[in-house]
Scaffold this active site. Structure first.
Site, short mmCIF file in Angstrom:
data_model
loop_
_atom_site.label_atom_id
_atom_site.label_comp_id
_atom_site.label_asym_id
_atom_site.label_seq_id
_atom_site.Cartn_x
_atom_site.Cartn_y
_atom_site.Cartn_z
N GLU A 103 6.21 -6.47 5.66
CA GLU A 103 5.75 -5.14 5.26
C GLU A 103 6.44 -4.82 3.94
O GLU A 103 7.66 -4.71 3.88
CB GLU A 103 6.14 -4.13 6.34
N GLY A 105 0.84 -1.20 0.00
CA GLY A 105 0.00 0.00 0.00
C GLY A 105 0.87 1.24 0.00
O GLY A 105 2.08 1.17 0.25
N ASN A 106 0.23 2.36 -0.23
CA ASN A 106 0.96 3.64 -0.33
C ASN A 106 1.66 3.98 0.99
O ASN A 106 1.38 3.38 2.03
CB ASN A 106 -0.03 4.75 -0.71
N ILE A 107 2.52 4.95 0.97
CA ILE A 107 3.14 5.50 2.17
C ILE A 107 2.00 5.97 3.09
O ILE A 107 1.07 6.63 2.62
CB ILE A 107 4.05 6.70 1.80
N GLY A 143 -1.09 2.45 6.50
CA GLY A 143 -1.41 1.67 7.71
C GLY A 143 -0.80 0.28 7.71
O GLY A 143 -1.26 -0.59 8.45
N LYS A 144 0.22 0.09 6.92
CA LYS A 144 0.84 -1.25 6.81
C LYS A 144 1.39 -1.73 8.16
O LYS A 144 1.18 -2.87 8.54
CB LYS A 144 1.96 -1.26 5.76
N GLU A 188 9.33 -3.33 7.90
CA GLU A 188 10.23 -2.79 6.87
C GLU A 188 11.56 -2.34 7.50
O GLU A 188 11.55 -1.74 8.58
CB GLU A 188 9.50 -1.60 6.30
N GLN A 226 17.64 3.17 -3.99
CA GLN A 226 16.83 2.07 -4.49
C GLN A 226 17.62 0.77 -4.47
O GLN A 226 17.09 -0.30 -4.17
CB GLN A 226 16.34 2.39 -5.91
N THR A 235 0.56 -0.91 11.23
CA THR A 235 -0.52 -1.25 12.17
C THR A 235 -1.14 -2.59 11.78
O THR A 235 -1.38 -3.45 12.62
CB THR A 235 -1.62 -0.17 12.12
P1 DGT Z 1 2.62 2.67 6.77
O1 DGT Z 1 2.82 1.75 7.93
O2 DGT Z 1 1.63 2.13 5.77
O3 DGT Z 1 2.35 4.08 7.19
O4 DGT Z 1 3.96 2.62 5.96
P2 DGT Z 1 5.23 3.54 5.99
O5 DGT Z 1 4.93 4.83 5.33
O6 DGT Z 1 5.84 3.57 7.35
O7 DGT Z 1 6.19 2.65 5.09
P3 DGT Z 1 6.50 2.74 3.54
O8 DGT Z 1 7.03 1.45 3.08
O9 DGT Z 1 5.33 3.17 2.76
O10 DGT Z 1 7.65 3.78 3.45
C1 DGT Z 1 8.58 4.19 4.38
C2 DGT Z 1 9.38 5.30 3.72
O11 DGT Z 1 10.30 4.72 2.82
C3 DGT Z 1 8.53 6.25 2.90
O12 DGT Z 1 9.10 7.53 2.96
C4 DGT Z 1 8.64 5.69 1.50
C5 DGT Z 1 10.00 5.10 1.48
N1 DGT Z 1 10.12 3.88 0.65
C6 DGT Z 1 9.77 2.62 0.97
N2 DGT Z 1 10.14 1.76 0.02
C7 DGT Z 1 10.73 2.49 -0.94
C8 DGT Z 1 11.33 2.19 -2.18
O13 DGT Z 1 11.43 1.05 -2.65
N3 DGT Z 1 11.84 3.26 -2.85
C9 DGT Z 1 11.76 4.54 -2.41
N4 DGT Z 1 12.27 5.51 -3.16
N5 DGT Z 1 11.21 4.87 -1.26
C10 DGT Z 1 10.71 3.85 -0.53
#
Ligand code: DGT
Length: 229
Positions: A103, A27-29, A32-33, A51, A80, A35
């Protein structure tokens, strides 16, 4: 000596699963992943893998996540490439239980790479190198996904959540970026026009509040248990 021997006996008796049933929460940033992932603590026999964002924040003292957001054109490839490595490490890790709940995944890392290509954040040749690494790993390792749970959200909702949680590296991330990442996730998991699907997808309304998510989690649990019987 007795304590040490007991520890060794315990380690020897811990069975490791090299090929666990693997569930990826996508899912997007801000969708809620984390949680949702934590609900799986109540699930018997599951290893929960959040993550590895803390690893990205401290690569020998360098905060690569911060570098990426501050100067994407310079650091997109480097960031990346490290994200891809840390995700592969989790995919190939043996677990002490028969279920692995992750996650995100190496599959959704491609969504970010796709966005970097679409927005010219990365050079064509850099994208090719990352894709070649990805293809090689897919062919030569046994990376497995059995179920994808897609927390589908509205960009405006996750933008508010992102601002409320105020992760310092993300303070300059605009709504536009979340819209782009949303569209690519939707292309992949909702419209299913981008990349192949590594596993069946269950779509969950991630705009809902925490309490409203609980019945959705129960639905997931039933589905997983049914797939196993
Ligand atoms: P949540 O629990 O759904 O609120 O998830 P987040 O926002 O804690 O976790 P996530 O995976 O969406 O992203 C954590 C941060 O890392 C967010 O700023 C986006 C970044 N991010 C995660 N995976 C990647 C990736 O493969 N590439 C890039 N450029 N950024 C990433």
């Amino acid at each position: 000596h007795k304590v040490k021997n007991n520890c060794i006996m315990e380690m020897l008796s811990t069975k490791l699963y090299n090929n666990p049933f693997t569930i990826c929460i996508e899912g997007n940033i801000g969708s809620g992943k984390t949680t949702f992932l934590n609900h799986f603590q109540s699930f018997n026999n599951a290893t929960i893998l959040p993550e590895p964002v803390d690893l990205w924040r401290d690569v020998d003292g360098v905060n690569l996540l911060d570098y990426f957001y501050k100067d994407p054109t310079h650091y997109a490839f480097l960031f990346q490439s490290y994200v891809q490595l840390t995700r592969l490490q989790l995919h190939t890790m043996a677990t002490p239980s028969p279920y692995k709940v992750m996650e995100r995944s190496v599959f959704s890392a491609r969504c970010f790479l796709e966005n970097m290509k679409r927005t010219n954040m990365i050079q064509n040749v850099e994208a090719i190198v990352l894709e070649d690494w990805y293809d090689w790993c897919m062919k030569n390792t046994n990376i497995r996904a059995d179920l994808i749970i897609y927390l589908r959200t509205t960009p405006e909702v996750v933008f508010q959540r992102m601002q409320a949680r105020a992760r310092k590296e993300e303070d300059s991330v605009p709504l536009e970026y979340l819209k782009q990442i949303h569209e690519i996730h939707d292309d992949w998991l909702y419209r299913r026009t981008l990349f192949s699907l590594p596993a069946p997808v269950m779509i969950i309304d991630g705009d809902k509040s925490l309490e409203e998510m609980m019945p959705q989690f129960e639905k997931c649990r039933d589905r997983i248990l049914n797939e196993q019987t």
